[in-house]
Motif scaffolding. Structure first.
Motif, PDB file in Angstrom:
ATOM      1  N   ALA A  31       0.852  -1.187   0.000  1.00 21.06           N
ATOM      2  CA  ALA A  31       0.000   0.000   0.000  1.00 21.06           C
ATOM      3  C   ALA A  31       0.888   1.238   0.000  1.00 21.06           C
ATOM      4  O   ALA A  31       1.982   1.245   0.528  1.00 21.06           O
ATOM      5  N   GLN A  96      -4.747   1.885   7.791  1.00 24.67           N
ATOM      6  CA  GLN A  96      -5.306   2.262   6.485  1.00 24.67           C
ATOM      7  C   GLN A  96      -4.226   2.141   5.421  1.00 24.67           C
ATOM      8  O   GLN A  96      -3.072   2.525   5.643  1.00 24.67           O
ATOM      9  N   ILE A  98      -3.683   2.535   0.941  1.00 26.79           N
ATOM     10  CA  ILE A  98      -4.228   2.889  -0.367  1.00 26.79           C
ATOM     11  C   ILE A  98      -3.536   2.027  -1.419  1.00 26.79           C
ATOM     12  O   ILE A  98      -2.305   2.056  -1.548  1.00 26.79           O
ATOM     13  N   TYR A  99      -4.354   1.232  -2.124  1.00 28.78           N
ATOM     14  CA  TYR A  99      -3.883   0.336  -3.171  1.00 28.78           C
ATOM     15  C   TYR A  99      -4.456   0.853  -4.487  1.00 28.78           C
ATOM     16  O   TYR A  99      -5.610   0.600  -4.814  1.00 28.78           O
ATOM     17  N   SER A 101      -6.444   2.983  -6.526  1.00 34.32           N
ATOM     18  CA  SER A 101      -7.552   3.887  -6.210  1.00 34.32           C
ATOM     19  C   SER A 101      -8.401   3.382  -5.052  1.00 34.32           C
ATOM     20  O   SER A 101      -9.386   4.018  -4.679  1.00 34.32           O
ATOM     21  N   LEU A 103      -9.115   2.534  -1.185  1.00 32.79           N
ATOM     22  CA  LEU A 103      -8.750   2.848   0.183  1.00 32.79           C
ATOM     23  C   LEU A 103      -9.271   1.730   1.072  1.00 32.79           C
ATOM     24  O   LEU A 103     -10.468   1.439   1.073  1.00 32.79           O
TER      25      LEU A 103
END
Length: 115
Positions: A31, A96, A98-99, A101, A103
């Motif tokens: 991520a 958290q 982000i991959y 687009s 989340l």
């Protein structure tokens, strides 16, 4: 879809330490960015510590000097070392990532700081 699983929360006395872990269900791609957030009762979720897209690290002012974020060499697991814990650190801590687009949030782990 990638899943994030946190662990390591619990009850600790003021001044104590805990280490949280967040493991992603895939090591194929990390991520970016990826970090820790927390939400205390009746408060909004807030950033705790974050690996930015440029690999720099951001900390909330309230945890600087006490918390340290790190990640393993696969970059799919991150950690949060929390020292000198205070009652005001009590919250549910979320990972958290982000991959592309997408989340993705973990399910959260409770941290309670109390004597």
């Amino acid at each position: 879809q990638v899943q994030l699983v946190e662990s390591g929360g619990g009850l600790v006395q003021p001044g104590g330490s805990l280490r949280l872990s967040c493991a992603a269900s895939t090591t194929r791609f990390p991520a970016n960015p990826m970090g820790w957030y927390r939400q205390a009762p009746e408060k909004e979720r807030e950033l705790v510590a974050l690996f930015n897209r440029d690999r720099s690290i951001k900390y909330a002012d309230s945890v600087k000097g006490r918390f340290t974020i790190s990640r393993d060499k696969t970059m799919s697991t991150i950690f949060l070392q929390m020292n000198s814990l205070k009652p005001e650190d009590t919250a549910v801590y979320y990972c958290q990532g982000i991959y592309g687009s997408a989340l993705v949030w973990g399910q959260g782990t409770q941290v309670t700081v109390s004597s």
